[in-house]
Design a protein around this motif. Structure first.
Motif, PDB file in Angstrom:
ATOM      1  N   SER A   1      22.650 -30.481 -20.277  1.00  0.00           N
ATOM      2  CA  SER A   1      22.422 -28.898 -20.092  1.00  0.00           C
ATOM      3  C   SER A   1      22.404 -28.087 -20.941  1.00  0.00           C
ATOM      4  O   SER A   1      20.626 -27.727 -20.835  1.00  0.00           O
ATOM      5  N   ARG A   2      22.959 -27.495 -21.827  1.00  0.00           N
ATOM      6  CA  ARG A   2      22.053 -26.436 -22.969  1.00  0.00           C
ATOM      7  C   ARG A   2      21.028 -27.244 -24.241  1.00  0.00           C
ATOM      8  O   ARG A   2      20.211 -26.469 -24.069  1.00  0.00           O
ATOM      9  N   PRO A   3      21.466 -28.500 -24.196  1.00  0.00           N
ATOM     10  CA  PRO A   3      20.173 -29.431 -24.542  1.00  0.00           C
ATOM     11  C   PRO A   3      18.890 -29.090 -23.670  1.00  0.00           C
ATOM     12  O   PRO A   3      17.851 -28.984 -24.748  1.00  0.00           O
ATOM     13  N   LEU A   4      19.194 -30.265 -22.873  1.00  0.00           N
ATOM     14  CA  LEU A   4      17.635 -29.858 -22.033  1.00  0.00           C
ATOM     15  C   LEU A   4      16.821 -28.492 -21.406  1.00  0.00           C
ATOM     16  O   LEU A   4      15.947 -28.648 -21.305  1.00  0.00           O
ATOM     17  N   TYR A   5      17.908 -27.329 -21.347  1.00  0.00           N
ATOM     18  CA  TYR A   5      17.463 -25.705 -21.505  1.00  0.00           C
ATOM     19  C   TYR A   5      16.333 -25.522 -22.990  1.00  0.00           C
ATOM     20  O   TYR A   5      15.212 -25.596 -22.075  1.00  0.00           O
ATOM     21  N   GLU A   6      17.064 -25.915 -24.042  1.00  0.00           N
ATOM     22  CA  GLU A   6      16.173 -25.694 -24.838  1.00  0.00           C
ATOM     23  C   GLU A   6      14.909 -27.180 -24.531  1.00  0.00           C
ATOM     24  O   GLU A   6      13.461 -26.450 -25.201  1.00  0.00           O
ATOM     25  N   VAL A   7      15.105 -28.290 -24.159  1.00  0.00           N
ATOM     26  CA  VAL A   7      13.596 -28.748 -24.162  1.00  0.00           C
ATOM     27  C   VAL A   7      13.235 -28.634 -23.443  1.00  0.00           C
ATOM     28  O   VAL A   7      11.314 -28.943 -23.299  1.00  0.00           O
ATOM     29  N   LEU A   8      13.149 -28.375 -22.278  1.00  0.00           N
ATOM     30  CA  LEU A   8      12.394 -27.563 -21.390  1.00  0.00           C
ATOM     31  C   LEU A   8      11.331 -27.100 -21.736  1.00  0.00           C
ATOM     32  O   LEU A   8      10.501 -26.523 -21.215  1.00  0.00           O
ATOM     33  N   LEU A   9      12.499 -25.625 -22.645  1.00  0.00           N
ATOM     34  CA  LEU A   9      11.635 -24.570 -22.705  1.00  0.00           C
ATOM     35  C   LEU A   9      10.606 -24.821 -23.685  1.00  0.00           C
ATOM     36  O   LEU A   9       9.681 -22.884 -24.363  1.00  0.00           O
ATOM     37  N   THR A  10      11.112 -25.794 -25.228  1.00  0.00           N
ATOM     38  CA  THR A  10      10.585 -25.407 -26.014  1.00  0.00           C
ATOM     39  C   THR A  10       9.343 -26.577 -26.449  1.00  0.00           C
ATOM     40  O   THR A  10       8.793 -26.533 -26.723  1.00  0.00           O
ATOM     41  N   GLY A  11       9.762 -27.755 -25.816  1.00  0.00           N
ATOM     42  CA  GLY A  11       8.914 -28.894 -26.075  1.00  0.00           C
ATOM     43  C   GLY A  11       9.456 -29.422 -27.251  1.00  0.00           C
ATOM     44  O   GLY A  11       8.526 -30.250 -27.797  1.00  0.00           O
TER      45      GLY A  11
ATOM     46  N   PRO B   1       7.532 -38.359 -19.646  1.00  0.00           N
ATOM     47  CA  PRO B   1       7.677 -37.416 -20.854  1.00  0.00           C
ATOM     48  C   PRO B   1       9.123 -35.994 -20.562  1.00  0.00           C
ATOM     49  O   PRO B   1       7.906 -35.520 -20.026  1.00  0.00           O
ATOM     50  N   GLN B   2      10.202 -35.997 -20.426  1.00  0.00           N
ATOM     51  CA  GLN B   2      10.656 -34.363 -20.261  1.00  0.00           C
ATOM     52  C   GLN B   2       9.808 -33.782 -21.153  1.00  0.00           C
ATOM     53  O   GLN B   2       9.893 -31.910 -21.689  1.00  0.00           O
ATOM     54  N   LEU B   3       9.166 -34.462 -22.704  1.00  0.00           N
ATOM     55  CA  LEU B   3       9.034 -33.577 -23.810  1.00  0.00           C
ATOM     56  C   LEU B   3       7.951 -32.837 -23.014  1.00  0.00           C
ATOM     57  O   LEU B   3       6.899 -31.913 -23.917  1.00  0.00           O
TER      58      LEU B   3
ATOM     59  N   PRO C   1      12.159 -31.866 -29.116  1.00  0.00           N
ATOM     60  CA  PRO C   1      13.390 -32.758 -29.191  1.00  0.00           C
ATOM     61  C   PRO C   1      14.983 -32.287 -30.057  1.00  0.00           C
ATOM     62  O   PRO C   1      14.932 -31.475 -30.600  1.00  0.00           O
ATOM     63  N   VAL C   2      15.946 -32.628 -29.025  1.00  0.00           N
ATOM     64  CA  VAL C   2      17.387 -31.759 -29.757  1.00  0.00           C
ATOM     65  C   VAL C   2      16.996 -32.504 -31.472  1.00  0.00           C
ATOM     66  O   VAL C   2      17.815 -31.037 -31.899  1.00  0.00           O
ATOM     67  N   TYR C   3      17.409 -33.469 -31.805  1.00  0.00           N
ATOM     68  CA  TYR C   3      17.158 -33.645 -33.336  1.00  0.00           C
ATOM     69  C   TYR C   3      16.450 -32.628 -34.131  1.00  0.00           C
ATOM     70  O   TYR C   3      17.113 -31.996 -35.145  1.00  0.00           O
ATOM     71  N   GLN C   4      15.656 -32.108 -34.016  1.00  0.00           N
ATOM     72  CA  GLN C   4      14.650 -31.332 -34.588  1.00  0.00           C
ATOM     73  C   GLN C   4      15.059 -29.759 -33.644  1.00  0.00           C
ATOM     74  O   GLN C   4      15.206 -28.893 -35.064  1.00  0.00           O
ATOM     75  N   ASN C   5      15.085 -29.880 -32.784  1.00  0.00           N
ATOM     76  CA  ASN C   5      15.752 -28.142 -32.474  1.00  0.00           C
ATOM     77  C   ASN C   5      17.212 -28.310 -33.011  1.00  0.00           C
ATOM     78  O   ASN C   5      17.660 -26.785 -32.915  1.00  0.00           O
ATOM     79  N   GLY C   6      18.168 -29.189 -32.741  1.00  0.00           N
ATOM     80  CA  GLY C   6      19.395 -28.732 -33.311  1.00  0.00           C
ATOM     81  C   GLY C   6      20.553 -28.332 -31.966  1.00  0.00           C
ATOM     82  O   GLY C   6      21.798 -27.558 -32.209  1.00  0.00           O
ATOM     83  N   ILE C   7      20.128 -28.100 -30.601  1.00  0.00           N
ATOM     84  CA  ILE C   7      20.819 -27.954 -29.588  1.00  0.00           C
ATOM     85  C   ILE C   7      21.322 -28.502 -29.010  1.00  0.00           C
ATOM     86  O   ILE C   7      21.369 -29.178 -28.011  1.00  0.00           O
ATOM     87  N   THR C   8      22.627 -29.406 -29.486  1.00  0.00           N
ATOM     88  CA  THR C   8      23.094 -31.090 -29.469  1.00  0.00           C
ATOM     89  C   THR C   8      23.987 -30.903 -28.458  1.00  0.00           C
ATOM     90  O   THR C   8      24.395 -31.798 -27.839  1.00  0.00           O
ATOM     91  N   THR C   9      24.497 -29.387 -28.079  1.00  0.00           N
ATOM     92  CA  THR C   9      25.863 -29.890 -27.107  1.00  0.00           C
ATOM     93  C   THR C   9      25.316 -28.523 -26.159  1.00  0.00           C
ATOM     94  O   THR C   9      25.278 -27.540 -26.980  1.00  0.00           O
ATOM     95  N   ASN C  10      26.386 -28.593 -24.990  1.00  0.00           N
ATOM     96  CA  ASN C  10      26.749 -27.908 -24.702  1.00  0.00           C
ATOM     97  C   ASN C  10      27.208 -26.401 -25.257  1.00  0.00           C
ATOM     98  O   ASN C  10      27.616 -25.311 -25.026  1.00  0.00           O
ATOM     99  N   GLN C  11      28.050 -27.073 -26.622  1.00  0.00           N
ATOM    100  CA  GLN C  11      29.204 -26.073 -27.078  1.00  0.00           C
ATOM    101  C   GLN C  11      28.147 -25.166 -28.226  1.00  0.00           C
ATOM    102  O   GLN C  11      28.672 -24.618 -29.132  1.00  0.00           O
TER     103      GLN C  11
END
Length: 277
Positions: free
Chosen positions: A47-57, A243-245, A59-69
């Protein structure tokens, strides 16, 4: 043509469940008022990683929001940042992790539930922190924000489908019935929101598997719907997998604002006048 946008995110709604259970949304498609696509979520399908994906466009390796924690403010430029940057107003009725990503972290339920500060990245926010917070209340919160502040961008984040998926699994009457219940709520609010001149973008972060979980690589985990209601979009059912991005730059296009530098260029051919894929 209006460029105002309501972005609805139905947490945990997998694609096949949306196709089989959401009668009102498919009524709009049958009547030429909406379009449906399939989206392949980014990984990890959490969830949290994909909130960031959806709202910033990003990928996780770039934005660093890698887990729900991963509890910290985003370092990326989100749709909330971009609307403010372009002189537009924004609001959200969302799960508290959205506040932690774009307003302040950690979230304090006693002080942070209602945030009405035009100096914040999220200017008007009503946040909840329990996964079973009723979607009926959530959509009422969103409707209050819309009627009171008339934001150019409204983000609405529903949690009950995901909650029932975890409790009962995706292969359960409870999960399927919750999708129907949300569809009925949409039938109650979307006519008013569309009449108010808003475009609608409706999608999910991730799906749900038959073990009541998500996070993996299967189609149950990753395939989610995208419904679009806009004069700019070709209506009907489309088989292209998106693609979700691409969701964040698509939202920017609908809002008529320039996407963030870190976002992908919009490459999907969804808008009217664009050549078919």
């Amino acid at each position: 043509m209006s460029n105002k946008l309501i972005f609805i995110m139905l947490d945990g709604l997998r694609y096949d469940t949306a196709v089989s259970q959401m009668g009102y949304m498919h009524h709009l498609i049958e009547q030429g008022k909406a379009a449906r696509y399939k989206v392949k979520s980014e990984l990890p399908s959490l969830s949290r990683p994909l909130y960031e994906v959806l709202l910033t466009g990003t990928p996780v390796y770039q934005n660093g929001i890698t887990t729900n924690q991963t509890v910290r403010l985003s370092k990326e430029e989100s749709l909330f940042h971009l609307t403010k940057k372009n002189g537009l107003t924004n609001a959200t009725a969302s799960y508290y992790w959205v506040s932690e990503l774009y307003n302040s972290a950690p979230f304090n339920p006693m002080t942070d539930r209602i945030q009405l500060n035009p100096n914040n990245t999220i200017e008007r926010g009503i946040f909840y922190w329990e996964d079973h917070y009723p979607d009926t209340h959530l959509f009422a919160d969103a409707n209050y924000l819309l009627q009171t502040y008339e934001p150019d961008f409204l983000y609405v984040h529903s949690m009950n489908i995901d909650d029932d998926g975890h409790k009962f699994t995706a292969d359960s009457k409870e999960y399927r019935n919750r999708a129907i219940a949300v569809d009925i709520l949409l039938a109650s609010v979307l006519p008013q929101w569309m009449d108010a001149g808003y475009q609608i973008l409706l999608t999910a972060d991730h799906g749900m598997n038959d073990d009541g979980q998500h996070g993996g690589t299967t189609t149950a985990d990753r395939d989610v719907p995208l419904f679009l209601i806009s004069d700019q979009v070709k209506p009907g059912i489309h088989e292209e997998e998106i693609p979700q991005l691409q969701i964040a730059p698509l939202a920017c296009e609908l809002l008529n604002i320039k996407p963030a530098a870190a976002m992908q260029q919009l490459s999907i051919q969804i808008l009217k006048g664009a050549p078919s894929i």
